[in-house]
Design a protein around this motif. Structure first.
Motif, PDB file in Angstrom:
ATOM      1  N   GLU A  62      37.746  33.242  29.878  1.00 30.26           N
ATOM      2  CA  GLU A  62      38.789  33.185  31.001  1.00 30.26           C
ATOM      3  C   GLU A  62      38.723  34.379  31.758  1.00 30.26           C
ATOM      4  O   GLU A  62      39.042  34.512  33.054  1.00 30.26           O
ATOM      5  CB  GLU A  62      40.004  33.252  30.238  1.00 30.26           C
ATOM      6  CG  GLU A  62      40.546  31.942  29.485  1.00 30.26           C
ATOM      7  CD  GLU A  62      41.314  32.104  28.140  1.00 30.26           C
ATOM      8  OE1 GLU A  62      42.361  31.521  28.253  1.00 30.26           O
ATOM      9  OE2 GLU A  62      41.060  32.710  27.384  1.00 30.26           O
ATOM     10  N   PHE A  63      38.159  35.537  31.021  1.00 23.77           N
ATOM     11  CA  PHE A  63      38.178  36.604  31.757  1.00 23.77           C
ATOM     12  C   PHE A  63      37.116  36.637  32.994  1.00 23.77           C
ATOM     13  O   PHE A  63      37.712  36.985  34.239  1.00 23.77           O
ATOM     14  CB  PHE A  63      37.691  37.792  30.857  1.00 23.77           C
ATOM     15  CG  PHE A  63      37.485  39.336  31.600  1.00 23.77           C
ATOM     16  CD1 PHE A  63      38.521  40.222  31.796  1.00 23.77           C
ATOM     17  CD2 PHE A  63      36.216  39.699  31.828  1.00 23.77           C
ATOM     18  CE1 PHE A  63      38.645  41.184  32.288  1.00 23.77           C
ATOM     19  CE2 PHE A  63      36.107  40.961  32.577  1.00 23.77           C
ATOM     20  CZ  PHE A  63      37.107  41.507  32.692  1.00 23.77           C
ATOM     21  N   SER A  64      36.143  35.960  32.823  1.00 26.53           N
ATOM     22  CA  SER A  64      35.005  35.800  33.999  1.00 26.53           C
ATOM     23  C   SER A  64      35.716  35.055  35.077  1.00 26.53           C
ATOM     24  O   SER A  64      35.526  35.269  36.170  1.00 26.53           O
ATOM     25  CB  SER A  64      33.916  35.262  33.555  1.00 26.53           C
ATOM     26  OG  SER A  64      33.900  33.915  33.107  1.00 26.53           O
ATOM     27  N   TRP A  65      36.597  34.173  34.792  1.00 25.67           N
ATOM     28  CA  TRP A  65      37.355  33.478  36.015  1.00 25.67           C
ATOM     29  C   TRP A  65      38.189  34.235  36.768  1.00 25.67           C
ATOM     30  O   TRP A  65      38.513  34.086  37.921  1.00 25.67           O
ATOM     31  CB  TRP A  65      38.396  32.317  35.131  1.00 25.67           C
ATOM     32  CG  TRP A  65      37.372  30.836  35.004  1.00 25.67           C
ATOM     33  CD1 TRP A  65      37.041  30.683  33.866  1.00 25.67           C
ATOM     34  CD2 TRP A  65      36.908  30.067  35.829  1.00 25.67           C
ATOM     35  NE1 TRP A  65      36.307  29.426  33.755  1.00 25.67           N
ATOM     36  CE2 TRP A  65      36.093  29.178  35.159  1.00 25.67           C
ATOM     37  CE3 TRP A  65      36.810  30.066  37.455  1.00 25.67           C
ATOM     38  CZ2 TRP A  65      35.234  28.019  35.654  1.00 25.67           C
ATOM     39  CZ3 TRP A  65      36.053  29.042  37.558  1.00 25.67           C
ATOM     40  CH2 TRP A  65      35.468  28.013  37.092  1.00 25.67           C
ATOM     41  N   ILE A  66      38.916  35.129  36.091  1.00 22.87           N
ATOM     42  CA  ILE A  66      39.785  36.009  36.885  1.00 22.87           C
ATOM     43  C   ILE A  66      38.788  36.896  37.681  1.00 22.87           C
ATOM     44  O   ILE A  66      39.282  37.103  38.782  1.00 22.87           O
ATOM     45  CB  ILE A  66      40.662  36.994  35.754  1.00 22.87           C
ATOM     46  CG1 ILE A  66      41.558  35.850  34.944  1.00 22.87           C
ATOM     47  CG2 ILE A  66      41.334  38.106  36.756  1.00 22.87           C
ATOM     48  CD1 ILE A  66      42.246  36.790  33.918  1.00 22.87           C
ATOM     49  N   ILE A  67      37.765  37.513  37.064  1.00 20.10           N
ATOM     50  CA  ILE A  67      37.174  38.341  38.147  1.00 20.10           C
ATOM     51  C   ILE A  67      36.465  37.422  39.076  1.00 20.10           C
ATOM     52  O   ILE A  67      36.339  37.935  40.533  1.00 20.10           O
ATOM     53  CB  ILE A  67      35.744  38.850  37.302  1.00 20.10           C
ATOM     54  CG1 ILE A  67      36.207  39.870  36.146  1.00 20.10           C
ATOM     55  CG2 ILE A  67      34.872  39.736  38.131  1.00 20.10           C
ATOM     56  CD1 ILE A  67      37.027  40.923  36.595  1.00 20.10           C
ATOM     57  N   SER A  68      36.172  36.192  38.926  1.00 20.50           N
ATOM     58  CA  SER A  68      35.727  35.330  40.157  1.00 20.50           C
ATOM     59  C   SER A  68      36.951  35.190  40.938  1.00 20.50           C
ATOM     60  O   SER A  68      36.527  34.926  42.313  1.00 20.50           O
ATOM     61  CB  SER A  68      35.022  34.127  39.378  1.00 20.50           C
ATOM     62  OG  SER A  68      35.601  32.738  40.155  1.00 20.50           O
ATOM     63  N   ALA A  69      37.950  35.099  40.773  1.00 19.67           N
ATOM     64  CA  ALA A  69      39.078  34.897  41.663  1.00 19.67           C
ATOM     65  C   ALA A  69      39.233  36.088  42.367  1.00 19.67           C
ATOM     66  O   ALA A  69      39.335  35.896  43.563  1.00 19.67           O
ATOM     67  CB  ALA A  69      40.550  34.475  40.911  1.00 19.67           C
ATOM     68  N   ILE A  70      39.113  37.275  41.635  1.00 15.90           N
ATOM     69  CA  ILE A  70      39.448  38.491  42.498  1.00 15.90           C
ATOM     70  C   ILE A  70      38.134  38.684  43.541  1.00 15.90           C
ATOM     71  O   ILE A  70      38.416  38.952  45.158  1.00 15.90           O
ATOM     72  CB  ILE A  70      39.419  39.661  41.754  1.00 15.90           C
ATOM     73  CG1 ILE A  70      40.594  39.676  40.697  1.00 15.90           C
ATOM     74  CG2 ILE A  70      39.516  41.036  42.308  1.00 15.90           C
ATOM     75  CD1 ILE A  70      40.732  40.602  39.679  1.00 15.90           C
ATOM     76  N   SER A  71      37.082  38.199  43.299  1.00 19.06           N
ATOM     77  CA  SER A  71      36.057  38.321  44.110  1.00 19.06           C
ATOM     78  C   SER A  71      36.000  37.350  45.236  1.00 19.06           C
ATOM     79  O   SER A  71      35.848  37.620  46.467  1.00 19.06           O
ATOM     80  CB  SER A  71      34.582  38.294  43.502  1.00 19.06           C
ATOM     81  OG  SER A  71      34.361  36.803  43.415  1.00 19.06           O
ATOM     82  N   LEU A  72      36.447  36.193  45.050  1.00 16.34           N
ATOM     83  CA  LEU A  72      36.887  35.104  46.089  1.00 16.34           C
ATOM     84  C   LEU A  72      37.929  35.750  47.057  1.00 16.34           C
ATOM     85  O   LEU A  72      37.738  35.707  48.194  1.00 16.34           O
ATOM     86  CB  LEU A  72      37.572  33.880  45.358  1.00 16.34           C
ATOM     87  CG  LEU A  72      37.928  32.857  46.575  1.00 16.34           C
ATOM     88  CD1 LEU A  72      36.764  32.460  47.365  1.00 16.34           C
ATOM     89  CD2 LEU A  72      38.389  31.366  45.659  1.00 16.34           C
ATOM     90  N   ALA A  73      38.878  36.306  46.468  1.00 18.32           N
ATOM     91  CA  ALA A  73      40.249  36.969  47.316  1.00 18.32           C
ATOM     92  C   ALA A  73      39.583  37.973  48.151  1.00 18.32           C
ATOM     93  O   ALA A  73      39.714  38.192  49.383  1.00 18.32           O
ATOM     94  CB  ALA A  73      41.432  37.347  46.251  1.00 18.32           C
ATOM     95  N   ALA A  74      38.587  38.732  47.538  1.00 17.89           N
ATOM     96  CA  ALA A  74      38.097  40.253  48.155  1.00 17.89           C
ATOM     97  C   ALA A  74      37.114  39.482  49.362  1.00 17.89           C
ATOM     98  O   ALA A  74      37.123  39.988  50.521  1.00 17.89           O
ATOM     99  CB  ALA A  74      37.081  40.810  47.366  1.00 17.89           C
ATOM    100  N   LYS A  75      36.520  38.266  49.245  1.00 13.08           N
ATOM    101  CA  LYS A  75      35.705  37.996  50.288  1.00 13.08           C
ATOM    102  C   LYS A  75      36.359  37.210  51.533  1.00 13.08           C
ATOM    103  O   LYS A  75      36.186  37.710  52.719  1.00 13.08           O
ATOM    104  CB  LYS A  75      34.707  36.613  49.934  1.00 13.08           C
ATOM    105  CG  LYS A  75      33.672  37.186  49.014  1.00 13.08           C
ATOM    106  CD  LYS A  75      32.711  36.070  48.531  1.00 13.08           C
ATOM    107  CE  LYS A  75      32.605  36.115  47.165  1.00 13.08           C
ATOM    108  NZ  LYS A  75      31.831  34.811  46.498  1.00 13.08           N
ATOM    109  N   MET A  76      37.672  36.903  51.312  1.00 18.60           N
ATOM    110  CA  MET A  76      38.513  36.319  52.091  1.00 18.60           C
ATOM    111  C   MET A  76      39.345  37.527  52.949  1.00 18.60           C
ATOM    112  O   MET A  76      39.314  37.643  54.160  1.00 18.60           O
ATOM    113  CB  MET A  76      39.627  35.453  51.682  1.00 18.60           C
ATOM    114  CG  MET A  76      38.956  34.133  51.174  1.00 18.60           C
ATOM    115  SD  MET A  76      40.154  33.190  50.173  1.00 18.60           S
ATOM    116  CE  MET A  76      41.053  32.143  51.458  1.00 18.60           C
ATOM    117  N   ILE A  77      39.753  38.509  52.273  1.00 20.89           N
ATOM    118  CA  ILE A  77      40.283  39.593  52.629  1.00 20.89           C
ATOM    119  C   ILE A  77      39.237  40.641  53.756  1.00 20.89           C
ATOM    120  O   ILE A  77      39.641  41.001  54.673  1.00 20.89           O
ATOM    121  CB  ILE A  77      40.721  40.558  51.724  1.00 20.89           C
ATOM    122  CG1 ILE A  77      41.952  39.714  50.881  1.00 20.89           C
ATOM    123  CG2 ILE A  77      41.425  41.780  52.280  1.00 20.89           C
ATOM    124  CD1 ILE A  77      42.538  40.545  49.745  1.00 20.89           C
TER     125      ILE A  77
END
Ligand code: AHM
Ligand code: MG
Length: 347
Positions: free
Chosen positions: A47-62
């Motif tokens: 589950e933790f890696s899914w959160i980091i993956s979400a943050i990195s997705l948001a970071a790419k969009m930002i």
């Protein structure tokens, strides 16, 4: 054609580089790196890696939106002030929405808390699978956007205690309890810096493949470096100890570097050494920076890189927070440099 070399921040050649002309350097994405780390914990659920993956997705969009901020109409005031009485820039609101939307769909997140929102948002209870809380500053230093200066996203991940009913009480955990923390700096390059309590690792966004790739593993900051980073225009409002420190630094051949964007200033301090200070001022008697989602994550990273972080003379990460948007004075950086500041604070 020259042989490509591994990129390490130490400038040393990579241990993976074998015979001449044979490139064996591994390119490692943030996603793979986190999965690798998780694989070392036999009880990890993923589950933790899914959160980091979400943050990195948001970071790419930002990152994309920051690079085109004027074209996207993100510069200028939103016309509102946030809960802290600060003017919201349009990009603050856009970045906040991106992170909320991306993280909102991750099933293990119980609570999300943002600099831009008055209250933390409860997404699900512990009994519904909410295992983690994520707190973030979506776009730190956003008042610098109109001058194309580096800005950043800061985040911290905490465990959700299902026995605590209130969201504010749930997230008011001292920094020592952080499970992971990091930031993304949208600068001349976009870098993602993270710790899970086992060193600090830096990734750079490769736009050609849309991935953050490892550029520095277990980054350590220099123990000393004669650079201080502070808004010196506030000096007269600083408590005496800080004023004494600055006089001492002036007399001892120090340089000054201040961008006015915490992520950029702390990133430089992390990479090159020095000390970053935001003391109490006449305007902000309790300091300006927020404990939970600015000071604590940065302190976790700085300590993991071998540095120190204090609020007054106390270790920042040991402060028991009382509210989501609590502020704190802050001194962080190379341990030798923070010790010089502490010596002057103690009189
Ligand atoms: P923000 O979160 O509203 O952007 O404010 C925090 C920023 C930090 O990035 C920076 O260190 C500080 O405010 C600069 O403050 P000042 O302009 O008072 O020097
Ligand atoms: Mg901020």
């Amino acid at each position: 054609m020259s042989t490509p070399k591994a990129s390490t921040n130490s400038g040393q050649s990579s241990p993976h580089q074998a015979a001449r002309g044979v490139v064996t350097d591994n390119l490692l994405s943030l996603q793979t790196f986190i999965l690798d780390e998780e694989a070392r914990h036999p009880h990890a659920s993923g589950e933790f890696s899914w959160i980091i993956s979400a943050i990195s997705l948001a970071a790419k969009m930002i990152a994309y939106k920051v690079r085109h901020v004027r074209l996207q109409g993100g510069v200028g005031s939103q016309g509102d002030v946030n809960v802290q009485g600060e003017e919201q820039i349009k990009m603050d609101v856009i970045a906040n929405e991106v992170i909320m939307r991306v993280l909102g769909s991750r099933h293990s997140i119980a609570v999300l808390g943002s600099e831009e929102d008055e209250q933390p948002t409860i997404l699900r209870r512990g009994s519904e699978g909410g295992k983690y809380c994520v707190l973030f500053d979506p776009l730190d230093g956003s008042s610098n956007l109109d001058t194309a200066v580096g800005v950043g996203t800061i985040f911290t991940i905490l465990l959700n205690d299902p026995t605590i009913p209130g969201a504010v009480e749930t997230v008011c955990q001292p920094g020592t309890k952080q499970v992971a923390a990091g930031y993304v700096l949208y600068g001349s390059s976009t870098v993602f810096v993270i710790t899970t309590g086992h060193g600090v690792h830096m990734f750079e966004l490769d736009m050609s493949v849309g991935s953050f790739l490892l550029v520095s593993r277990d980054l350590k900051m220099p123990r000393t470096c004669k650079v201080y980073s502070v808004n010196e225009a506030n000096t007269e409002g600083f408590p005496e100890g800080y004023q004494r420190y600055l006089k001492w630094a002036h007399a001892n051949d120090y340089s000054s570097r201040y961008i006015g964007s915490m992520v950029a200033d702390v990133h430089r301090t992390l990479v090159k050494g020095g000390v970053f200070l935001y003391p109490p001022t006449a305007k902000h008697a309790g300091g300006k920076l927020r404990l939970l989602y600015e000071a604590n994550p940065m302190s976790f990273l700085v300590e993991q890189a071998g540095g120190m972080s204090v609020s007054g003379t106390k270790r920042t990460m040991e402060i028991q927070p009382k509210e989501l948007h609590e502020r704190t004075p802050l001194v962080m950086g190379s341990s030798g440099e923070v010790e010089h500041v502490l010596r002057h604070l103690r009189g």
